[in-house]
Scaffold this motif. Structure first.
Motif, PDB file in Angstrom:
ATOM      1  N   GLY A 113       0.829  -1.194   0.000  1.00  0.00           N
ATOM      2  CA  GLY A 113       0.000   0.000   0.000  1.00  0.00           C
ATOM      3  C   GLY A 113       0.869   1.252   0.000  1.00  0.00           C
ATOM      4  N   ASN A 114       0.283   2.358  -0.417  1.00  0.00           N
ATOM      5  CA  ASN A 114       0.997   3.634  -0.490  1.00  0.00           C
ATOM      6  C   ASN A 114       0.215   4.770   0.146  1.00  0.00           C
ATOM      7  OD1 ASN A 114       3.353   2.878  -2.275  1.00  0.00           O
ATOM      8  ND2 ASN A 114       1.666   2.277  -3.622  1.00  0.00           N
ATOM      9  N   GLY A 115      -0.782   4.431   0.942  1.00  0.00           N
ATOM     10  CA  GLY A 115      -1.663   5.443   1.501  1.00  0.00           C
ATOM     11  C   GLY A 115      -1.179   6.016   2.819  1.00  0.00           C
TER      12      GLY A 115
ATOM     13  N   ALA B 253      -3.539  -1.439   2.537  1.00  0.00           N
ATOM     14  CA  ALA B 253      -4.214  -1.042   1.302  1.00  0.00           C
ATOM     15  C   ALA B 253      -5.632  -1.596   1.367  1.00  0.00           C
ATOM     16  CB  ALA B 253      -3.486  -1.589   0.078  1.00  0.00           C
TER      17      ALA B 253
ATOM     18  N   GLU C 181     -10.057  -6.033  -2.153  1.00  0.00           N
ATOM     19  CA  GLU C 181      -9.321  -6.173  -0.898  1.00  0.00           C
ATOM     20  C   GLU C 181      -9.253  -7.634  -0.460  1.00  0.00           C
ATOM     21  OE1 GLU C 181      -8.911  -4.139   3.525  1.00  0.00           O
ATOM     22  OE2 GLU C 181     -10.799  -3.906   2.441  1.00  0.00           O
TER      23      GLU C 181
END
Length: 258
Positions: free
Chosen positions: A7-9, A30, A46
């Motif tokens: 994830g990159n959030g 993510a 997901e």
């Protein structure tokens, strides 16, 4: 080798500083991050991602850290204990989805740690999450408040501290609430934002609120360091102050109505 962060959030970015400390862990940061989300496609993506990462952890022997929710959607609309071992009957699609993923992970054969999170607050949050949305409404002069609603706010920096401790101690095979343990009326949150910003805000009340308390007994037992994080009935004020400071919003920067 470092901790694998999928994830990159918002949460993924905050975990990067501790990645070198936990090479035996993969983090699934993510997926659906909006309690109002009801998209079957998003839920399916997901679920598929969880299966993929869990299979990889089974092969590599890594522990999979999965983020669930301690929201009303998981623990119900009041009257429950908010404990991790209490019977769970999710009352929203989002809560049902997260609970189903918890069960899916437990049955996957992968080593795991499940964290049910309160409402995280910090710099760079997506605009749809609670505090950015609420601040935007306050600045616009009108806020929608669900009558009787409460929220458990926790600074993302404190969440990272808790995660660091749990991983360092090798906690696994557990489900843990990560929250302050304080159910703050949304009206009080708006009061503090108004006071800090020197604004008059119109409130539109809706009869759809829910009050629930998140039990943090297990968290405090596993991470005694929480005692110095200041989880008291007024903790939410320091969380809000830090959020406003990070956003660069104060009385001086609020436009004066013409």
């Amino acid at each position: 080798m470092t901790m694998e962060i999928v994830g990159n959030g918002f949460l993924a970015r905050n975990l990067r500083p501790i990645a070198d400390r936990h090479t035996d862990t993969a983090v699934l940061a993510a997926g659906v991050s909006w309690a109002g989300g009801t998209s079957d496609d998003d839920f399916a993506r997901e679920s598929a991602l969880l299966d993929e990462v869990a299979a990889r952890c089974r092969t590599t022997g890594r522990r999979l850290l999965f983020f669930s929710t301690a929201s009303t959607g998981m623990y119900g609309e009041g009257g429950g204990t908010g404990r991790e071992d209490s019977p769970i009957t999710p009352c929203t699609p989002y809560g049902a989805h997260k609970f189903a993923l918890e069960q899916r992970l437990k049955a996957s054969g992968a080593d795991y740690l499940i964290l049910r999170l309160g409402h995280l607050v910090g710099p760079g949050q997506p605009p749809h999450q609670l505090m950015p949305s609420l601040l935007r409404q306050v600045l616009e002069g009108a806020v929608r408040v669900h009558r009787g609603a409460t929220r458990d706010l926790i600074d993302v920096a404190d969440v990272v501290t808790v995660i660091d401790c749990l991983l360092e101690r090798g906690v696994r095979g557990e489900t843990v609430n990560v929250a302050s343990g304080e159910a703050v009326p949304v009206d009080h949150i708006v009061d503090h934002l108004q006071e800090r910003l020197g604004l008059d805000v119109e409130r539109e009340y809706r009869d759809a609120g829910a009050h629930h308390v998140i039990c943090t007994e297990k968290l405090r037992r596993l991470v005694p360091e929480t005692a110095r994080l200041g989880f008291t009935p007024t903790y939410y004020r320091q969380v809000l102050d830090a959020f406003l400071d990070s956003a660069g919003v104060d009385r001086a920067t609020v436009p004066t109505p013409s």
